[in-house]
Design an enzyme around this catalytic site. Structure first.
Site, PDB file in Angstrom:
ATOM      1  N   ARG A  96       0.834  -1.208   0.000  1.00 40.98           N
ATOM      2  CA  ARG A  96       0.000   0.000   0.000  1.00 40.98           C
ATOM      3  C   ARG A  96       0.867   1.255   0.000  1.00 40.98           C
ATOM      4  NH1 ARG A  96      -1.079   4.981   2.052  1.00 40.98           N
ATOM      5  NH2 ARG A  96      -0.421   4.197   4.088  1.00 40.98           N
ATOM      6  N   ASP A  97       1.433   1.622   1.125  1.00 47.91           N
ATOM      7  CA  ASP A  97       2.161   2.893   1.162  1.00 47.91           C
ATOM      8  C   ASP A  97       3.397   2.844   0.276  1.00 47.91           C
ATOM      9  OD1 ASP A  97       2.339   5.529   1.934  1.00 47.91           O
ATOM     10  OD2 ASP A  97       3.540   5.122   3.711  1.00 47.91           O
ATOM     11  N   HIS A 113       5.158   5.072  12.241  1.00 50.51           N
ATOM     12  CA  HIS A 113       5.226   5.048  10.781  1.00 50.51           C
ATOM     13  C   HIS A 113       6.204   6.143  10.349  1.00 50.51           C
ATOM     14  CE1 HIS A 113       3.272   4.524   6.731  1.00 50.51           C
ATOM     15  NE2 HIS A 113       3.721   5.753   6.580  1.00 50.51           N
ATOM     16  N   HIS A 163       9.025   7.775   7.481  1.00 51.51           N
ATOM     17  CA  HIS A 163       9.652   7.855   6.162  1.00 51.51           C
ATOM     18  C   HIS A 163      11.096   8.308   6.348  1.00 51.51           C
ATOM     19  CE1 HIS A 163       6.156   7.349   3.359  1.00 51.51           C
ATOM     20  NE2 HIS A 163       5.544   7.442   4.527  1.00 51.51           N
ATOM     21  N   CYS A 214       7.238  10.177  -2.877  1.00 50.78           N
ATOM     22  CA  CYS A 214       6.114  10.925  -3.430  1.00 50.78           C
ATOM     23  C   CYS A 214       6.514  11.562  -4.755  1.00 50.78           C
ATOM     24  CB  CYS A 214       5.717  12.007  -2.431  1.00 50.78           C
ATOM     25  SG  CYS A 214       4.394  13.043  -3.033  1.00 50.78           S
ATOM     26  N   ASN A 237       9.080   4.693   2.860  1.00 50.19           N
ATOM     27  CA  ASN A 237       9.016   4.222   4.237  1.00 50.19           C
ATOM     28  C   ASN A 237      10.385   3.695   4.646  1.00 50.19           C
ATOM     29  OD1 ASN A 237       6.116   3.341   2.921  1.00 50.19           O
ATOM     30  ND2 ASN A 237       5.940   4.083   5.012  1.00 50.19           N
TER      31      ASN A 237
END
Lengths: 311, 311
Positions: free
Chosen positions: A14-15, A207, A209, A240, A249
């Protein structure tokens, strides 16, 4: 001194993939999920149920769910931003846990979910209630906990208040997300300790990055401060497309290397993670950020026992 | 909770460049040193006095020294492996501090300096004495403190015994080097605490490579455990041509970002470091590992205030 084990949530499907330009076919996403499970992952963020026009990579959410291996020992997480997403996720019959998200600043919340920060907390609480009513569980994530790309600094008190509000709905855990990778370990220590005071027995997930290189330092600080679960992405996949230089991540391989070498059990197999990284590289068409996949673990493999210059 | 300031030793001109394939002209090395000083560096490892056949990049050691800016507020460090190197460094009249190196394992010491680990300690002590006799100071570094590419695990007790032996010669500081980037923060905490017990008031410097992504986590753990000085390289320059995937020193930009954001003063100007990274990229002919140079600091610059996907 440290905890004996840390749980890793694999978020690459997902991410990790969400912001990648390469549209990854559904069957390869399922391969990735199967490989993660084979490497030991027992909680996997498999997709998100968002508007496919906004996030084309996630347009196959239902197809991914339909192909998930049937296993009683793996928790499949689906990210949802609103009631419609929650309904879609539950309708698949394959999502065990809804991932609800709220955002620490109004500007960011408005740009991403069309509501204020307070509104995003209410939406997250409603999603948690929806999950529970359907006999499922939900996790809750506070995005931009360490800084906002639009408003800059985020006050600890704001994040702590949001965590306290989320507790009322009974999520299985509350996560603090450094969405844009600006956190530092002193901030992490402080915020985890502050949030711990208001969430009672609810575990804290983190979480991070690695946008500014501090990802693993933040993971370490979080674990020292009492966080029990870490989101990580195989290969350090992510980043991104709208923010040049933005990184993914924290890489599962690197987190696992650090923790296992420090005597903290993750339940994951570093060799299989490195193999999955190698499998992913041609699919993504680029080298991935994870460092351990390039260097290998330790002790040094024979092939790398070449002369190394001093210090 | 944390220290208020940390000293950074800029090592890009020596350890950063040493293993790079591109032969950097002397005047560009001097530009790099001047840029580091302009960014606030007050201790700079400017070169090493080794056999130019073994390390061609350092063949211009004397020329670099001849071109160093005359400043009373900057300490110039020259790395030396033996008496001949010490004599060369002192003969330049421009080196303020000798950098002596010993190695924690016999195999590595033999391959690099043609002597046992014990022999390397004796050699380092002799270099320290030589520096003091010449009215200069010396730092001492224990290479492979966290693992050896040939022998694997290195016992804490070995490193602590070496530190205790080095103390007798009176170095200005003792450094623990993770030469091959295998360290983890639990190991760092333990070893710094162990070494602190035997070195009395002598400050501890740390030298980390980010080979497995743990560089900044190790820096943070070291500072928490009481290390006062960190080696760092602008751009994260470095890496070993003989070890594929090996990464450079921790990047000065990334260390400074992490520490300054955590409220720890480094005396360095992040913007000037990022500018120096941009200047270095075409010289090295490749992107450098430092993350902050790609992402920018924080708060986010206007140009990066584009949509960022959630969490």
């Amino acid at each position: 001194m440290y905890t004996k084990s840390v749980e890793i949530v694999e978020v690459a499907p997902r991410d990790g993939l969400q912001n990648e330009k390469v549209q990854v076919p559904t069957d390869m996403k399922l391969d990735l999920i199967n490989r993660a499970i084979d490497a030991g992952a027992r909680r996997v963020e498999v997709t998100s149920f968002v508007n496919p026009k906004a996030v084309p990579q996630m347009a196959d959410a239902e197809a991914v769910c339909a192909g998930l291996p049937e296993r009683g020992d793996v928790t499949y997480i689906g990210l949802v931003m609103n009631q419609r997403g929650a309904d879609r996720a539950l309708a698949t019959g394959r999502i065990d846990q809804l991932g609800a998200v709220c955002v620490a600043t109004d500007t960011f919340a408005m740009r991403n979910q069309g509501q204020t920060s307070d509104g995003s907390v209410e939406a997250a609480k409603a999603i948690i209630e929806t999950a529970k009513a359907a006999g499922k569980t939900a996790q809750a994530t506070i995005a931009a906990s360490f800084g906002c790309p639009f408003e800059g600094e985020v006050q600890d008190a704001r994040v702590i208040a949001m965590a306290a509000a989320l507790v009322e709905a009974g999520p299985v855990e509350i996560a603090l997300a450094d969405t844009i990778g600006v956190g530092n370990p002193a901030h992490v220590t402080r915020l985890v300790e502050g949030v711990k005071e208001v969430v009672g027995d609810i575990p804290i997930r983190m979480h991070f990055h690695n946008t500014r290189g501090t990802g693993l330092a933040n993971v370490w600080a979080a674990i020292e401060a009492g966080a029990s679960t870490i989101d990580a992405s195989i290969g350090g996949l992510g980043g991104c497309p709208f923010a040049p230089g933005a990184a993914g991540n924290v890489a599962t391989e690197d987190v696992v290397y650090m923790l296992e070498r420090a005597g903290i059990d993750t339940g994951l197999d570093l060799t299989k993670l490195i193999e999955t990284n190698a499998w992913l590289v041609p699919i993504m068409g680029k080298e991935l950020p994870a460092m351990v996949a390039k260097s290998g673990g330790f002790p040094i493999a024979q092939s790398q026992e070449e002369e190394e210059e001093l210090a």
